[in-house]
Design a protein around this motif. Structure first.
Motif, mmCIF file in Angstrom:
data_model
loop_
_atom_site.group_PDB
_atom_site.id
_atom_site.type_symbol
_atom_site.label_atom_id
_atom_site.label_comp_id
_atom_site.label_asym_id
_atom_site.label_seq_id
_atom_site.Cartn_x
_atom_site.Cartn_y
_atom_site.Cartn_z
ATOM 1 N N ILE A 2 0.839 -1.195 0.000
ATOM 2 C CA ILE A 2 0.000 0.000 0.000
ATOM 3 C C ILE A 2 0.876 1.247 0.000
ATOM 4 O O ILE A 2 1.826 1.365 0.785
ATOM 5 C CB ILE A 2 -0.932 -0.008 1.220
ATOM 6 N N LYS A 3 0.544 2.189 -0.890
ATOM 7 C CA LYS A 3 1.345 3.404 -1.057
ATOM 8 C C LYS A 3 0.631 4.606 -0.431
ATOM 9 O O LYS A 3 -0.564 4.787 -0.637
ATOM 10 C CB LYS A 3 1.599 3.658 -2.541
ATOM 11 N N ILE A 4 1.390 5.413 0.313
ATOM 12 C CA ILE A 4 0.830 6.587 0.982
ATOM 13 C C ILE A 4 1.701 7.806 0.678
ATOM 14 O O ILE A 4 2.936 7.725 0.719
ATOM 15 C CB ILE A 4 0.740 6.365 2.508
ATOM 16 N N GLU A 41 1.426 12.073 -6.972
ATOM 17 C CA GLU A 41 0.053 11.574 -7.122
ATOM 18 C C GLU A 41 -0.180 11.008 -8.521
ATOM 19 O O GLU A 41 -0.754 9.928 -8.675
ATOM 20 C CB GLU A 41 -0.936 12.705 -6.809
ATOM 21 N N PRO A 46 -0.842 6.951 -5.268
ATOM 22 C CA PRO A 46 -0.899 6.458 -3.886
ATOM 23 C C PRO A 46 -2.313 6.008 -3.508
ATOM 24 O O PRO A 46 -3.308 6.473 -4.067
ATOM 25 C CB PRO A 46 -0.475 7.679 -3.060
ATOM 26 N N ASP A 47 -2.381 5.100 -2.532
ATOM 27 C CA ASP A 47 -3.666 4.588 -2.058
ATOM 28 C C ASP A 47 -4.308 5.519 -1.038
ATOM 29 O O ASP A 47 -5.497 5.383 -0.737
ATOM 30 C CB ASP A 47 -3.476 3.209 -1.436
ATOM 31 N N LEU A 48 -3.533 6.459 -0.493
ATOM 32 C CA LEU A 48 -4.056 7.423 0.490
ATOM 33 C C LEU A 48 -3.168 8.654 0.483
ATOM 34 O O LEU A 48 -1.941 8.538 0.357
ATOM 35 C CB LEU A 48 -4.105 6.788 1.884
ATOM 36 N N ARG A 69 -9.183 11.182 -9.293
ATOM 37 C CA ARG A 69 -9.647 9.845 -8.958
ATOM 38 C C ARG A 69 -10.151 9.798 -7.517
ATOM 39 O O ARG A 69 -9.920 10.720 -6.735
ATOM 40 C CB ARG A 69 -8.533 8.819 -9.163
ATOM 41 N N VAL A 71 -9.690 8.794 -4.140
ATOM 42 C CA VAL A 71 -8.627 8.342 -3.252
ATOM 43 C C VAL A 71 -8.854 8.953 -1.867
ATOM 44 O O VAL A 71 -9.222 10.131 -1.753
ATOM 45 C CB VAL A 71 -7.237 8.737 -3.815
ATOM 46 N N LEU A 114 -8.192 2.805 5.514
ATOM 47 C CA LEU A 114 -7.848 1.790 4.528
ATOM 48 C C LEU A 114 -8.688 0.530 4.698
ATOM 49 O O LEU A 114 -9.024 -0.137 3.714
ATOM 50 C CB LEU A 114 -6.354 1.455 4.622
ATOM 51 N N ASN A 117 -12.030 1.226 3.152
ATOM 52 C CA ASN A 117 -11.959 1.250 1.697
ATOM 53 C C ASN A 117 -11.551 -0.099 1.101
ATOM 54 O O ASN A 117 -11.353 -0.202 -0.107
ATOM 55 C CB ASN A 117 -10.968 2.331 1.245
ATOM 56 N N LYS A 119 -8.781 -1.637 1.363
ATOM 57 C CA LYS A 119 -7.379 -1.740 0.974
ATOM 58 C C LYS A 119 -6.558 -2.551 1.970
ATOM 59 O O LYS A 119 -5.497 -3.077 1.636
ATOM 60 C CB LYS A 119 -6.762 -0.338 0.866
#
Length: 223
Positions: A2-4, A41, A46-48, A69, A71, A114, A117, A119
């Protein structure tokens, strides 16, 4: 993984948030201004997003309006008036944290968002790499249907490796992630911990590979 994204013009905040999130197993990207944040971005998706509101270039508000998107967004800012929070939520923020803040609380809120959502798996979910099975919620380790007793630190160490299969970690990486920046021991503590874990989990210890001259990785041999 997971990418932040953490975007804040204060280096100390970027560093502390990066450290706390990295040790949770997230891949963290840091930006010192709004334009750099938008570059990350669009290139890394990123996921968050964790956004400071008042930044050079583009503000957190402007980034939230620009992102095309869906997010999750957490605003992390010194603007703590009710109207500021309402504005943040109107822009689609999932959470709003006022400075000064607790890094541990921030991590907890990241996990909560997360999970909502879809994730992030629930902490009680089982990780299985037969014959190894881990139950994070209860810190239970089972090998060939036998419960293995690990200390809390040994479990955290094994869990960290299992959550990042095939990723090579240097001894320094592991020290920082498992003991923290201010740990005063040396790298031999990593080797001794790995040795104890391998001995306790028996045949599953073969999954912990030594990368000569570098460190360790968790890798399940293909049949």
């Amino acid at each position: 993984m997971i990418k932040i994204l953490i975007a804040d013009d204060e280096k100390d905040i970027r560093d502390i948030v990066t450290w706390y999130l990295s040790r949770e197993g997230f891949e963290v990207f840091a930006a010192a201004d709004g334009h750099a944040a938008m570059d990350i971005e669009t290139s890394h998706l990123p996921d968050l997003l964790i956004l400071d509101v008042m930044m050079p270039g583009l503000s957190g508000w402007e980034i939230a309006k620009t992102v095309q998107r869906n997010v999750p967004i957490i605003f992390l800012t010194a603007l703590s008036e009710e109207n500021d929070k309402i504005n943040g939520f109107k822009l689609g923020a999932d959470d709003y944290i006022s400075k000064p803040f607790s890094p541990r609380e921030l991590v907890a809120r990241v996990h909560a968002i997360l999970r909502r959502n879809g994730k992030l798996a629930l902490s009680g979910d089982v990780l299985q790499f037969p014959p190894l099975l881990l139950e994070p919620g209860t810190q239970k380790v089972i090998v060939n249907e036998k419960v293995i007793e690990l200390s809390t630190k040994e479990f955290d160490f094994l869990y960290f490796l299992v959550r990042h299969p095939h990723t090579i970690f240097t001894r320094e990486n592991l020290m920082v992630n498992l003991w923290g920046y201010d740990f005063e021991g040396d790298e031999r503590v990593v080797d001794s911990t790995i040795k104890r874990i391998r001995k306790k989990i028996g045949v599953a210890g073969d999954f912990i590979k030594t990368v000569r001259g570098t460190g360790y990785k968790f890798e399940v041999d293909k049949p």
